[in-house]
Motif scaffolding. Structure first.
Motif, PDB file in Angstrom:
ATOM      1  N   GLN A   1       0.586  -1.343   0.078  1.00 50.07           N
ATOM      2  CA  GLN A   1      -0.199  -0.119  -0.132  1.00 50.07           C
ATOM      3  C   GLN A   1       0.591   1.035  -0.124  1.00 50.07           C
ATOM      4  N   ASN A   2      -0.151   3.021   0.029  1.00 53.33           N
ATOM      5  CA  ASN A   2       1.211   3.441  -0.225  1.00 53.33           C
ATOM      6  C   ASN A   2       1.184   4.335   1.352  1.00 53.33           C
ATOM      7  N   TRP A   3       1.682   5.912   1.278  1.00 54.94           N
ATOM      8  CA  TRP A   3       2.257   6.096   2.654  1.00 54.94           C
ATOM      9  C   TRP A   3       0.989   6.023   3.190  1.00 54.94           C
ATOM     10  N   ASN A   4       1.142   6.051   4.563  1.00 55.30           N
ATOM     11  CA  ASN A   4       0.209   6.036   5.778  1.00 55.30           C
ATOM     12  C   ASN A   4       1.231   7.141   6.488  1.00 55.30           C
ATOM     13  N   ALA A   5       0.522   8.036   8.052  1.00 55.11           N
ATOM     14  CA  ALA A   5       2.125   8.446   8.989  1.00 55.11           C
ATOM     15  C   ALA A   5       0.868   7.688  10.458  1.00 55.11           C
ATOM     16  N   GLY A   6       0.869   7.062  11.402  1.00 58.25           N
ATOM     17  CA  GLY A   6       0.469   6.682  12.147  1.00 58.25           C
ATOM     18  C   GLY A   6      -0.266   5.420  12.315  1.00 58.25           C
ATOM     19  N   ASN A   7      -1.098   5.132  11.299  1.00 62.39           N
ATOM     20  CA  ASN A   7      -1.702   4.075  10.460  1.00 62.39           C
ATOM     21  C   ASN A   7      -2.907   5.014  11.018  1.00 62.39           C
ATOM     22  N   SER A   8      -2.564   6.138   9.983  1.00 64.85           N
ATOM     23  CA  SER A   8      -4.506   7.159   9.554  1.00 64.85           C
ATOM     24  C   SER A   8      -5.386   6.481   9.233  1.00 64.85           C
ATOM     25  N   PHE A   9      -6.660   6.837   9.651  1.00 59.18           N
ATOM     26  CA  PHE A   9      -7.530   6.338   8.961  1.00 59.18           C
ATOM     27  C   PHE A   9      -7.411   7.100   7.379  1.00 59.18           C
ATOM     28  N   LEU A  10      -7.148   8.278   7.706  1.00 57.19           N
ATOM     29  CA  LEU A  10      -7.230   8.867   6.565  1.00 57.19           C
ATOM     30  C   LEU A  10      -6.551   8.838   5.121  1.00 57.19           C
ATOM     31  N   PHE A  11      -5.747   8.179   5.501  1.00 54.84           N
ATOM     32  CA  PHE A  11      -4.234   7.840   4.553  1.00 54.84           C
ATOM     33  C   PHE A  11      -4.459   6.428   4.320  1.00 54.84           C
ATOM     34  N   ASP A  12      -4.427   5.872   3.109  1.00 49.88           N
ATOM     35  CA  ASP A  12      -3.952   4.518   2.544  1.00 49.88           C
ATOM     36  C   ASP A  12      -3.113   4.024   2.614  1.00 49.88           C
ATOM     37  N   GLY A  13      -3.007   2.870   3.711  1.00 49.79           N
ATOM     38  CA  GLY A  13      -1.440   2.631   4.106  1.00 49.79           C
ATOM     39  C   GLY A  13      -1.210   2.535   5.426  1.00 49.79           C
ATOM     40  N   GLY A  14      -0.844   1.263   5.359  1.00 52.83           N
ATOM     41  CA  GLY A  14      -0.226   0.372   6.458  1.00 52.83           C
ATOM     42  C   GLY A  14      -1.600  -0.288   7.035  1.00 52.83           C
ATOM     43  N   GLN A  15      -2.801  -0.540   7.177  1.00 56.84           N
ATOM     44  CA  GLN A  15      -3.448  -1.263   7.827  1.00 56.84           C
ATOM     45  C   GLN A  15      -3.216  -2.759   8.009  1.00 56.84           C
ATOM     46  N   GLU A  16      -3.762  -3.209   9.227  1.00 58.68           N
ATOM     47  CA  GLU A  16      -3.246  -4.984   8.698  1.00 58.68           C
ATOM     48  C   GLU A  16      -5.009  -5.765   7.736  1.00 58.68           C
ATOM     49  N   LEU A  17      -5.924  -4.175   8.614  1.00 52.15           N
ATOM     50  CA  LEU A  17      -7.263  -5.264   8.033  1.00 52.15           C
ATOM     51  C   LEU A  17      -6.926  -4.506   6.444  1.00 52.15           C
ATOM     52  N   VAL A  18      -6.846  -4.983   5.232  1.00 53.86           N
ATOM     53  CA  VAL A  18      -6.181  -3.803   4.482  1.00 53.86           C
ATOM     54  C   VAL A  18      -7.557  -3.400   3.554  1.00 53.86           C
ATOM     55  N   LYS A  19      -8.925  -4.514   3.399  1.00 54.06           N
ATOM     56  CA  LYS A  19      -9.689  -4.154   2.305  1.00 54.06           C
ATOM     57  C   LYS A  19     -10.976  -2.971   3.387  1.00 54.06           C
ATOM     58  N   GLY A  20     -11.606  -2.088   2.760  1.00 51.86           N
ATOM     59  CA  GLY A  20     -12.020  -1.141   2.893  1.00 51.86           C
ATOM     60  C   GLY A  20     -11.889  -0.815   4.355  1.00 51.86           C
ATOM     61  N   SER A  21     -10.009  -0.008   4.133  1.00 50.61           N
ATOM     62  CA  SER A  21      -9.471  -0.372   5.957  1.00 50.61           C
ATOM     63  C   SER A  21      -9.325   1.284   5.857  1.00 50.61           C
ATOM     64  N   ASN A  22     -10.215   2.111   5.294  1.00 45.01           N
ATOM     65  CA  ASN A  22      -9.526   4.049   4.811  1.00 45.01           C
ATOM     66  C   ASN A  22     -10.383   4.676   4.399  1.00 45.01           C
ATOM     67  N   MET A  23      -9.463   6.058   4.677  1.00 43.10           N
ATOM     68  CA  MET A  23     -10.691   7.408   3.673  1.00 43.10           C
ATOM     69  C   MET A  23     -10.358   7.604   2.522  1.00 43.10           C
ATOM     70  N   GLY A  24      -9.004   6.958   1.891  1.00 46.26           N
ATOM     71  CA  GLY A  24      -8.128   7.369   1.139  1.00 46.26           C
ATOM     72  C   GLY A  24      -7.828   8.851   0.076  1.00 46.26           C
ATOM     73  N   ILE A  25      -7.872   9.571   1.881  1.00 47.85           N
ATOM     74  CA  ILE A  25      -7.521  10.938   1.604  1.00 47.85           C
ATOM     75  C   ILE A  25      -5.923  11.467   0.570  1.00 47.85           C
ATOM     76  N   SER A  26      -5.791  12.033  -0.323  1.00 46.41           N
ATOM     77  CA  SER A  26      -4.052  11.957  -0.959  1.00 46.41           C
ATOM     78  C   SER A  26      -4.189  13.129  -0.583  1.00 46.41           C
ATOM     79  N   PRO A  27      -2.229  12.401   0.151  1.00 47.43           N
ATOM     80  CA  PRO A  27      -1.705  14.004   0.873  1.00 47.43           C
ATOM     81  C   PRO A  27      -0.683  14.620  -0.534  1.00 47.43           C
TER      82      PRO A  27
END
Length: 497
Positions: free
Chosen positions: A353-379
């Motif tokens: 996955q892509n860039w993330n910081a702190g496993n934030s819910f806002l960004f697409d990356g780092g989550q272990e439960l990957v599908k439907g895991s975040n808001m996918g906001i672009s940095p």
């Protein structure tokens, strides 16, 4: 007869494996995920985001489909290494992934879908420590280790990678060639000689001294206007300017479209337990194109953490990137990147996955439960900051992470408004993912992991995102009036072996 042939083939494969076992060591590793995911208000609306439906630029517009808020996902990955000796091996990675009740995981007449997601050869050049790997393998642009992955490119991709030590333990050279698209394979559909591939050439120089690491790098890319970027690659919206489709003459000028990125990572541990991380990246796509087709910009990130506490690790991070100005004629001012899909819609392609910081819910990356895991906001086209309490542990075998993040847009509303006026809702700019300079989003997530056994974890990931009022003049009243808070709760098991 067909069933008999299948059994015979299976026996022959097994016999070959047994014979090979005498000369080749076989090692298997992998992981399995089973989890339920409740996600309310994907894209802040509960409706779909826009996506391309043809290479001509036709679009399935946003707000034409509604979400299913609860899904149960299952993923199994198996990585098998065939090891001839310590210098030569081949890895094969297989994956099965779907929701319960769909495709492979349907009760009656299931659709068999086993995906090969890794297949590559690794070896050392005889008589030296040069490492070579070739095939479908993990490949990424260097990024500081605090962040989940590269914001430019981080995927399993067909590539050739050479790692050569120049100064033992201090300086390496990495050379890489990747081919992300070969849309026509052997023969093009016509005799017009339209280039339909996309490839990249990277040089990186990882430097390591006591208390300091840096990796300066550069990537040169070449794409063809005949490549199927929109419907097959799925990442074109991260490379193109809206002027490609919104201003005459529509489309690419040249048969070959060139791109260039350059940057460096920084990691400072000399003041341990204080550690600092950062990246500076510049990129331009369409260097030889009409000005309206050029996409050019900067991205900078930084982070710090204190690792001197036993029960938690405080962390802070921030980032800034250039955004669209008020003109489309001069192209895009956002840094180009390969954007393979968003976890928020549950349709991420399942690679790294892509860039993330702190496993934030806002960004697409780092989550272990990957599908439907975040808001996918672009940095990109935004700035932001956040803080985490990581590795929080007051109970044996239980760890937690709490993260707050804030994102504010740097894009001119005028540029996005014009694209939406010409195209309607479109994949280049999406409400809630790409923020104008008058819009912001803040998010909070709490993630917990409890180790039931050494290799079996019980995982809980939660997230909440709150937007400012989206601009009705930019996104339209229908989408903007529908916007509300988004939140998710994912709970499941992860087994590794």
């Amino acid at each position: 007869m067909k069933r008999l042939l299948t059994i015979v083939a299976a026996v022959l494969v097994l016999a070959a494996a047994v014979c090979a076992q005498a000369a080749t060591e076989v090692r298997m590793t992998g992981d399995a995920l089973v989890y339920g995911n409740f996600f309310a208000n994907r894209n802040f609306t509960g409706w779909n985001a826009a996506k391309w439906t043809s290479e001509a630029g036709t679009i399935q517009h946003a707000g034409t489909r509604t979400e299913d808020q609860f899904e149960i996902w299952e993923r199994f990955r198996l990585r098998t290494d065939f090891i001839a000796n310590e210098a030569v091996k081949f890895r094969l990675g297989l994956k099965v992934e779907d929701t319960w009740g769909h495709g492979t995981l349907t009760a009656a007449n299931p659709t068999v879908a086993v995906e090969v997601y890794q297949a590559y050869l690794m070896f050392k050049w005889p008589g030296c420590d040069i490492q070579i790997s070739a095939g479908l393998q993990p490949a990424s642009i260097p990024q500081a280790s605090f962040f989940a992955g590269s914001i430019v490119f981080d995927e399993n991709v067909s590539s050739l990678i050479i790692v050569a030590p120049l100064i033992q333990d201090h300086l390496n050279m990495i050379l890489a060639y990747v081919r992300t698209i070969s849309s026509d394979r052997t023969f093009a559909p016509t005799t017009e000689q339209v280039y339909a591939n996309e490839e990249g050439y990277m040089l990186a120089l990882p430097i390591t001294v006591e208390g300091f690491k840096a990796t300066p790098w550069a990537l040169f890319g070449v794409g063809g206007k005949g490549g199927h970027y929109l419907t097959e690659a799925g990442w074109a919206e991260g490379l193109i300017s809206s002027g490609l489709f919104t201003m005459a003459p529509v489309g690419w000028k040249n048969n070959f479209i060139t791109a260039l990125w350059a940057g460096t990572t920084l990691e400072i541990t000399a003041l341990d337990p204080f550690k600092f991380y950062g990246d500076v990246i510049w990129g331009q796509h369409g260097m030889n194109e009409y000005r309206k087709n050029v996409r050019n910009g900067w991205f900078i990130d930084a982070a710090a953490e204190y690792t001197g506490l036993d029960m938690l690790t405080p962390q802070a991070f921030g980032f800034w990137s250039t955004g669209e100005d008020n003109s489309t004629r001069n192209g895009s001012e956002r840094m180009p990147n390969f954007f393979p899909g968003s976890g928020r819609g549950g349709e991420h392609n399942g690679g790294t996955q892509n860039w993330n910081a702190g496993n934030s819910f806002l960004f697409d990356g780092g989550q272990e439960l990957v599908k439907g895991s975040n808001m996918g906001i672009s940095p990109l086209g935004a700035y932001g900051f956040g803080a985490s309490l990581n590795n929080v542990s007051f109970i044996e075998k239980l760890t937690n992470r709490l993260t707050f993040a804030y994102v504010h847009g740097t894009n001119s509303p005028k540029a996005i408004r014009y694209a939406n006026f010409v195209l309607g809702s479109n994949p280049i700019f999406q409400m809630g993912r790409d923020l104008t300079e008058k819009e912001w989003v803040m998010g909070l997530n709490l993630d917990s992991k409890y180790m039931l056994y050494e290799n079996l974890a019980l995982i809980l990931e939660t997230g909440w995102a709150h937007p400012s009022e989206f601009q009705k003049s930019v996104w339209g009243r229908r989408l903007a009036n529908k916007a509300e808070d988004a939140w998710k709760v994912s709970f499941g098991l992860k087994y590794t072996f």
